[in-house]
Design an enzyme around this catalytic site. Structure first.
Site, PDB file in Angstrom:
ATOM      1  N   ASP A  18      50.935 -53.603  -7.853  1.00 40.19           N
ATOM      2  CA  ASP A  18      52.279 -54.324  -8.400  1.00 40.19           C
ATOM      3  C   ASP A  18      52.967 -54.564  -7.120  1.00 40.19           C
ATOM      4  O   ASP A  18      52.956 -53.786  -6.103  1.00 40.19           O
ATOM      5  CB  ASP A  18      52.847 -53.447  -9.442  1.00 40.19           C
ATOM      6  CG  ASP A  18      52.744 -53.948 -10.779  1.00 40.19           C
ATOM      7  OD1 ASP A  18      51.914 -54.947 -10.999  1.00 40.19           O
ATOM      8  OD2 ASP A  18      52.891 -53.153 -11.734  1.00 40.19           O
ATOM      9  N   TYR A  67      45.999 -41.725  -6.499  1.00 36.61           N
ATOM     10  CA  TYR A  67      47.340 -42.150  -6.110  1.00 36.61           C
ATOM     11  C   TYR A  67      48.329 -41.030  -5.968  1.00 36.61           C
ATOM     12  O   TYR A  67      48.026 -39.878  -6.487  1.00 36.61           O
ATOM     13  CB  TYR A  67      47.784 -43.096  -7.305  1.00 36.61           C
ATOM     14  CG  TYR A  67      47.554 -44.649  -7.348  1.00 36.61           C
ATOM     15  CD1 TYR A  67      48.343 -45.407  -6.868  1.00 36.61           C
ATOM     16  CD2 TYR A  67      46.503 -44.755  -8.325  1.00 36.61           C
ATOM     17  CE1 TYR A  67      47.777 -46.965  -6.963  1.00 36.61           C
ATOM     18  CE2 TYR A  67      46.098 -46.215  -8.565  1.00 36.61           C
ATOM     19  CZ  TYR A  67      46.857 -47.314  -7.908  1.00 36.61           C
ATOM     20  OH  TYR A  67      46.235 -48.681  -8.123  1.00 36.61           O
TER      21      TYR A  67
END
Length: 295
Positions: free
Chosen positions: A54, A127
């Site tokens: 994003d 992540y």
């Protein structure tokens, strides 16, 4: 055609995310434009990425692939005569370094192994989410990659809450639902550590992530970590399976894609085929790209 694998990283601050969008600056758009310019491609380069990040999300271990005409690689030869494959790949990395803006870097280009698909061959994505809870705020030099949380956080509470989310579940409560996309994921690892400088880092590993999943998980854990919610609360939200107004999606700039893992070369094609099957709670499956909607 030849399939190239690109290993890359970027500072997501000034990008409108990974995916190409008309009129907006994106990581995909910058790299595709650079490849087209260097290789003099007649048609636009079309990158496939391991995880579509994003706006504001960073990456240091992103992987993508692109199919280009084999003859286009001769554009890298220059006046030195025909180069070997490795020399051409090294030349492409150097040329990309000179053409791309400084907030996106391609570290390595290689000829992809047979059956390799950057997106569907992946076994896991790792992540990291970074949070500072010091009373005075975070190091100004790290402000683009570390989120300031204006409440003290308890490491034990963060990990106790995180442990209740591990395993394969329907993460609908932590995902932005997209038509035709499953929200079933296998969360393989979710744990927090406090580094010597005081920054808290969450390591999050899954086979794949649905849209906003990591930041929603982190948002729920921060509420448990600072005492606003009990440590059982994130697990209760997961069990209910619907979005909870108490779950606030954590800011994008604390998130970074650190690593994408792949199986041995001989298993790449089989993994890609298997991953394309959309998992459902009933165990039924269907083919479709909606199998993966990444952070």
């Amino acid at each position: 055609m030849v399939r190239l694998r690109l290993d890359l990283g970027y500072d997501g601050t000034d990008f409108s995310g990974w995916a190409r969008q008309p009129g907006l600056r994106t990581v995909q758009g910058e790299i595709e434009q650079a490849l087209g310019r260097i290789l003099r491609l007649g048609a636009p380069a079309m990158l496939t990425v391991a995880g579509r990040t994003d706006a504001g999300v960073h990456a240091r271990g992103q992987v993508a692939h692109v199919d280009v005409p084999e003859g286009s690689m001769a554009e890298l030869d220059g006046n030195r005569g025909p180069l070997g494959v490795d020399e051409r790949l090294a030349a492409l990395v150097r040329r990309l370094g000179g053409v791309l803006p400084l907030d996106v870097r391609v570290y390595r280009v290689s000829v992809a192994s047979e059956g390799f698909d950057a997106r569907f061959s992946a076994m896991f994505r790792r992540y990291a989410y970074r949070v500072g809870d010091a009373a005075g705020g975070v190091d100004p030099l790290r402000r683009r990659a570390v989120v300031w949380h204006n409440r003290p956080l308890d490491l034990g509470a963060l990990n106790a809450a995180a442990a209740r989310l591990l395993g394969e579940h329907d993460f609908a409560a932590f995902c932005k639902k997209r038509e035709g996309a499953t929200t079933i994921r296998e969360l393989q690892r979710l744990e927090w550590v406090r580094e010597p400088d005081g920054v808290l880092v969450a390591t999050v590993v899954a086979d794949a992530f649905c849209h906003s999943m990591v930041r929603a998980l982190v948002g729920s854990l921060l509420a448990a970590g600072d005492g606003r919610r009990p440590v059982e609360w994130p697990g209760q939200v997961l069990t209910r399976g619907v979005r909870d107004s108490g779950v606030h999606v954590a800011p994008a700039h604390g998130l970074c894609l650190e690593e994408v893992g792949y199986p041995p070369e001989a298993e790449l094609a089989a993994r890609a085929t298997a991953t394309r099957r959309v998992r459902t709670a009933s165990g039924a499956s269907a083919l479709g790209d909606a199998a993966l909607e990444d952070e």
